[in-house]
Scaffold this motif. Structure first.
Motif, mmCIF file in Angstrom:
data_model
loop_
_atom_site.group_PDB
_atom_site.id
_atom_site.type_symbol
_atom_site.label_atom_id
_atom_site.label_comp_id
_atom_site.label_asym_id
_atom_site.label_seq_id
_atom_site.Cartn_x
_atom_site.Cartn_y
_atom_site.Cartn_z
ATOM 1 N N ALA A 109 0.870 -1.356 0.002
ATOM 2 C CA ALA A 109 0.042 0.055 -0.036
ATOM 3 C C ALA A 109 1.092 1.365 -0.035
ATOM 4 C CB ALA A 109 -1.106 -0.269 1.204
ATOM 5 N N THR A 116 -7.610 0.931 -2.900
ATOM 6 C CA THR A 116 -8.452 0.871 -1.348
ATOM 7 C C THR A 116 -9.590 0.023 -1.722
ATOM 8 O OG1 THR A 116 -9.641 3.032 -1.922
ATOM 9 C CG2 THR A 116 -7.512 2.936 -0.798
ATOM 10 N N TYR A 142 -6.911 -1.780 2.566
ATOM 11 C CA TYR A 142 -6.257 -2.125 1.248
ATOM 12 C C TYR A 142 -6.733 -3.792 1.100
ATOM 13 C CZ TYR A 142 -3.933 2.575 0.989
ATOM 14 O OH TYR A 142 -3.732 3.816 0.888
ATOM 15 N N THR A 304 -6.604 -8.554 -2.018
ATOM 16 C CA THR A 304 -6.384 -7.188 -2.477
ATOM 17 C C THR A 304 -6.601 -7.060 -3.925
ATOM 18 O OG1 THR A 304 -3.897 -7.577 -3.025
ATOM 19 C CG2 THR A 304 -4.899 -6.898 -0.440
#
Length: 413
Positions: A109, A116, A142, A304
């Motif tokens: 991140a 996000t 995230y 993610t």
């Protein structure tokens, strides 16, 4: 199933070097174009042990079919996965879905690799806040945790019975130490754990450190010193073996499996092995100093969504993530990975199917991420001085106070 951070551990120096390279665009090959078709979505995960016949890969295929796309999946060892994710982002060739160990999320991140959950419109409302925190940095989220594992105390019922110790009486540090004294007096061994000089050792020390009320931003607080003194005194008094200095969680477990030890600090991933020991065992939460369950660190992966130049792909990515983390699918996945689910609803289903998981659900409820409290990429710079400190104290080269004072100075730099 083994310890998450060590099994698929991130080499901090490598990650930081690659992060710096990413930020400065030091590669000459930064204009690569994606080769995948619009209907093919790539998924990278840290489960190379699972092949096409596994439930995990079948789930990925099903989620792709439900979203109207084909999933191309690749499993990597975590060190490789982190490095490849950083380089792929630099080349604008990131996978559509990336599943990584939770301490890695803040590294990616911070490097600008991940979107996000707001950008991808991923719903996180049902996720336990303490688990979600491991994927948060600077007030933004995230990713979504697949599930979590953590630490508790396994005990050998025969050893405790011989020492006339009721495990239900172990509620705090004083009662645990009293139990260990009784076990030693009965001619058996007390407690085994991992205090090796790696992240694995820090992982095992954190329940005692946090259970004292200490904070990772001040390693040499009175509370932190109390935690290290507890471990040091156990070794000095013979309540824990000198082998803890070199023990991994695997070798620590092997000591417990001999049947000579009363307690073993270990994780959910040892449940299958516990059933193979040949003796009756039980599990209790790690107690905090003053009583109650100590916060243990969480292991486990986050799903993610890496940044894509074609933002129109996020709608399908969101469908894939929602499928992978849905209640029904999470139950199967978490059972396969020996994880406690990230939502209360699925946790209740797990306990209904296997009552033995109740203590683990309680432990996960009290747990916290190592990068939580907005530590992010600062955590590795704290963890290494911490493991250096308990190695020094347990070996007798420094007193706990001095060891942690030196650790705090190193972390501050």
């Amino acid at each position: 199933m083994t310890f998450p951070s060590v099994r698929r551990g991130l080499t901090a120096a490598t990650a930081l070097t690659l992060t710096a390279c990413l930020i400065t665009a030091c590669s000459s090959d930064s204009g690569g174009e994606k080769t995948q078709a619009a209907t093919e979505y790539t998924v990278w995960d840290p489960y190379p042990q699972f092949d096409a016949s596994s439930d995990w890969v079948k789930l990925l295929t099903t989620c792709g079919t439900d979203a109207g796309v084909t999933v191309k999946r690749t499993g990597y060892d975590t060190t490789d996965l982190t490095n490849k994710a950083l380089l792929a982002a630099q080349q604008d060739n990131s996978p559509d879905v990336l599943i990584v160990d939770n301490p890695v999320v803040s590294t990616l991140a911070e490097a600008g690799v991940l979107t996000t959950t707001d950008e991808v419109k991923t719903d996180t409302s049902a996720i336990s806040p303490n688990l979600l925190a491991a994927g948060q940095l600077g007030g933004k989220t995230y990713g979504v945790p697949i599930g979590a594992n953590t630490l508790a105390l396994y005990y050998n019922k025969k050893v405790l019975d011989a020492a006339k110790v009721d495990p239900a009486t172990v509620k705090d540090w004083a009662s645990l130490t009293a139990a260990l004294d009784k076990v030693k007096a009965a001619g058996k061994k007390g407690i085994t754990f991992s205090a090796i000089g790696t992240e694995e050792g820090s992982f095992q020390f954190l329940p005692w450190f946090w259970g004292s009320g200490a904070n990772l931003t001040q390693l040499d607080s009175a509370q932190g010193v109390a935690a290290l003194t507890l471990w040091t005194d156990w070794v000095k008094k013979g309540l824990a073996p000198n082998s803890v200095l070199n023990n991994t969680q695997t070798t620590s477990w092997q000591e417990f499996a001999t049947g000579d030890f009363a307690f073993s600090e270990n994780g959910t991933w040892q449940l299958a092995n516990a059933k193979k020991t040949g003796f009756e065992y039980g599990i209790i939460p790690i107690p905090s100093q003053a009583g109650g369950t100590a916060p243990a660190p969480t292991g486990g992966e986050f799903v993610t969504a890496p940044v894509q130049s074609d933002t129109a792909k996020y709608a399908t990515t969101q469908k894939l993530i929602a499928c992978l983390t849905s209640a029904d699918n999470a139950l199967t996945t978490d059972t396969t990975l020996s994880y406690v689910a990230a939502t209360d609803a699925v946790q209740q289903k797990q306990v209904a199917a296997n009552p033995e998981l109740k203590v683990w659900v309680e432990a996960v409820a009290a747990a916290k991420g190592r990068t939580s409290d907005d530590l992010g990429t600062k955590y590795p710079k704290i963890s290494q001085p911490l493991w250096t400190a308990f190695q020094a104290a347990l070996s007798g080269s420094k007193q706990p106070q001095q060891a942690l004072t030196d650790a705090q100075s190193a972390a501050a730099k």
